[in-house]
Design a protein around this motif. Structure first.
Motif, PDB file in Angstrom:
ATOM      1  N   MET A   1       0.964  -0.662   0.098  1.00 59.52           N
ATOM      2  CA  MET A   1       0.012  -0.210   0.252  1.00 59.52           C
ATOM      3  C   MET A   1       0.910   1.628  -0.136  1.00 59.52           C
ATOM      4  SD  MET A   1      -2.974  -0.879   2.457  1.00 59.52           S
ATOM      5  CE  MET A   1      -2.627  -1.105   3.863  1.00 59.52           C
ATOM      6  N   VAL A  26       3.612   0.832   5.126  1.00 51.86           N
ATOM      7  CA  VAL A  26       3.382   1.231   4.059  1.00 51.86           C
ATOM      8  C   VAL A  26       4.463   1.852   3.254  1.00 51.86           C
ATOM      9  CG1 VAL A  26       0.753   1.399   4.383  1.00 51.86           C
ATOM     10  CG2 VAL A  26       2.087   3.273   4.678  1.00 51.86           C
ATOM     11  N   LEU A  57      -4.585   6.582   0.389  1.00 52.14           N
ATOM     12  CA  LEU A  57      -3.854   5.284   0.897  1.00 52.14           C
ATOM     13  C   LEU A  57      -4.388   4.657  -0.689  1.00 52.14           C
ATOM     14  CD1 LEU A  57      -2.848   3.718   3.108  1.00 52.14           C
ATOM     15  CD2 LEU A  57      -4.992   2.882   3.130  1.00 52.14           C
ATOM     16  N   GLU A  58      -3.718   4.126  -1.350  1.00 55.64           N
ATOM     17  CA  GLU A  58      -3.330   3.573  -2.489  1.00 55.64           C
ATOM     18  C   GLU A  58      -3.176   2.169  -2.734  1.00 55.64           C
ATOM     19  OE1 GLU A  58      -1.383   5.077  -5.988  1.00 55.64           O
ATOM     20  OE2 GLU A  58      -0.941   3.584  -6.971  1.00 55.64           O
ATOM     21  N   LEU A  59      -4.201   0.711  -2.326  1.00 53.31           N
ATOM     22  CA  LEU A  59      -3.856  -0.539  -2.022  1.00 53.31           C
ATOM     23  C   LEU A  59      -3.619  -0.857  -2.521  1.00 53.31           C
ATOM     24  CD1 LEU A  59      -7.340  -1.304  -0.886  1.00 53.31           C
ATOM     25  CD2 LEU A  59      -6.319  -0.087   0.281  1.00 53.31           C
ATOM     26  N   ASP A  60      -2.680  -2.104  -2.707  1.00 47.39           N
ATOM     27  CA  ASP A  60      -2.032  -2.792  -4.395  1.00 47.39           C
ATOM     28  C   ASP A  60      -3.007  -3.223  -5.036  1.00 47.39           C
ATOM     29  OD1 ASP A  60      -0.220  -2.892  -2.148  1.00 47.39           O
ATOM     30  OD2 ASP A  60      -0.478  -4.557  -0.946  1.00 47.39           O
ATOM     31  N   ASP A  61      -3.802  -2.753  -5.252  1.00 46.91           N
ATOM     32  CA  ASP A  61      -4.886  -3.208  -6.628  1.00 46.91           C
ATOM     33  C   ASP A  61      -5.243  -2.109  -7.475  1.00 46.91           C
ATOM     34  OD1 ASP A  61      -7.010  -2.597  -5.139  1.00 46.91           O
ATOM     35  OD2 ASP A  61      -8.182  -3.935  -5.587  1.00 46.91           O
ATOM     36  N   THR A  63      -6.793   1.024  -6.268  1.00 48.37           N
ATOM     37  CA  THR A  63      -8.124   1.118  -5.279  1.00 48.37           C
ATOM     38  C   THR A  63      -7.019   2.211  -4.598  1.00 48.37           C
ATOM     39  OG1 THR A  63      -9.435  -0.867  -5.425  1.00 48.37           O
ATOM     40  CG2 THR A  63      -9.965   0.795  -4.076  1.00 48.37           C
ATOM     41  N   ILE A  71     -10.883   6.111   5.849  1.00 49.43           N
ATOM     42  CA  ILE A  71      -8.979   4.804   5.599  1.00 49.43           C
ATOM     43  C   ILE A  71      -8.895   4.614   7.256  1.00 49.43           C
ATOM     44  CG2 ILE A  71      -6.715   4.410   5.292  1.00 49.43           C
ATOM     45  CD1 ILE A  71      -7.265   7.298   3.817  1.00 49.43           C
ATOM     46  N   TYR A  74     -11.444   1.631   6.992  1.00 50.87           N
ATOM     47  CA  TYR A  74     -10.928  -0.070   6.320  1.00 50.87           C
ATOM     48  C   TYR A  74     -10.021  -0.589   6.948  1.00 50.87           C
ATOM     49  CZ  TYR A  74      -8.657  -2.062   2.714  1.00 50.87           C
ATOM     50  OH  TYR A  74      -7.951  -2.355   1.758  1.00 50.87           O
ATOM     51  N   LEU A  75      -8.754   0.307   7.985  1.00 54.20           N
ATOM     52  CA  LEU A  75      -7.779  -0.643   8.263  1.00 54.20           C
ATOM     53  C   LEU A  75      -8.088  -1.384   9.531  1.00 54.20           C
ATOM     54  CD1 LEU A  75      -4.737   2.613   8.579  1.00 54.20           C
ATOM     55  CD2 LEU A  75      -5.244   0.071   6.914  1.00 54.20           C
ATOM     56  N   ILE A  78     -10.238  -4.596   8.303  1.00 52.73           N
ATOM     57  CA  ILE A  78      -8.585  -5.769   7.239  1.00 52.73           C
ATOM     58  C   ILE A  78      -8.231  -6.241   8.432  1.00 52.73           C
ATOM     59  CG2 ILE A  78      -8.852  -4.579   4.511  1.00 52.73           C
ATOM     60  CD1 ILE A  78      -6.263  -3.746   5.515  1.00 52.73           C
TER      61      ILE A  78
END
Ligand SMILES: N[C@@H](CCC(=O)N[C@@H](CS)C(=O)NCC(=O)O)C(=O)O
Length: 213
Positions: A1, A26, A57-61, A63, A71, A74-75, A78
């Protein structure tokens, strides 16, 4: 991320504390809020956050998530441990209320773009802008928050929560702008305790890769 932020951004500081508490690593990408007319306004960043605000925050995919509290939520989803909002419903509501009092009621009034608008288009003097900042930070903000927090080593008990995550960056701002908060004893005690903890220390603005003196 990847976390797009700015070392002095208190909203990015919140996310850094949350990441550290959860032990999530990250890559940090600096978005300089003052250079080049504000890199947050450049099309490359606006494509990531149409609001032109950090953090993102840029996710690995690929997004992109924006808004520090979203954010952090979200953390928490997950990576539920340690929880950042208590399970007990009343304490959860009180924790969120203190966090929102800071993030929703103080921070937007004292944001860079608001201070810039007062000083630029509205032609206010630096002394008036400083007084605006002090007023919304104290009477409009940290003084009521002092009454809301219940104490313990943190704002609510002995575990760090979303309230502390929002409070500590706001206290950093108060000190940076030389606003006296020495009468806010509970806030000062929580701040002193957080200064002993690696997750908070590592998130400090001056410890970030893009920090400037
Ligand atoms: N509500 C947003 C606020 C984000 C925000 O205001 N970020 C500030 C830095 S703390 C920013 O990017 N300011 C740029 C500007 O004012 O132009 C959040 O919590 O993420």
């Amino acid at each position: 991320m990847k976390l797009y932020g700015y070392f002095r951004s208190s909203a990015a500081y919140r996310v850094r504390i949350a990441l550290n508490l959860k032990g999530i690593e990250v890559e940090q990408v600096g978005v300089h809020l003052l250079k080049d007319g504000g890199q947050q306004h450049q099309p490359s960043f606006r494509a990531r956050n149409p609001q032109g605000l950090v953090p993102a925050l840029e996710l690995d995919d690929g997004t992109i998530l924006t808004q520090s509290l979203a954010i952090i939520d979200y953390l928490d989803s997950i990576h539920p441990e340690p929880r950042l909002v208590p399970a007990e419903p009343v304490l959860a509501a009180k924790t969120r209320a203190a966090a929102f009092a800071i993030a929703c009621d103080i921070h937007p009034l004292n944001n860079l773009r608001v201070l810039g608008y007062l000083k630029g288009p509205l032609g206010r003097s630096q002394a008036e802008v400083d007084e605006w900042y002090r007023h919304w930070l104290l009477q409009g903000g940290l003084e009521p928050v002092e009454a809301m927090i219940e104490g313990g080593r943190f704002c609510f008990g002995d575990q760090p929560s979303l309230a502390d995550i929002c409070l500590i960056p706001q206290v950093f701002n108060a000190r940076r702008y030389k606003v006296d908060i020495s009468h806010l004893k509970k806030i000062e005690a929580v701040d002193a305790h957080c200064k002993t903890l690696p997750a908070f220390l590592a998130a400090h603005p001056l410890r970030q890769p893009d920090a400037e003196p």
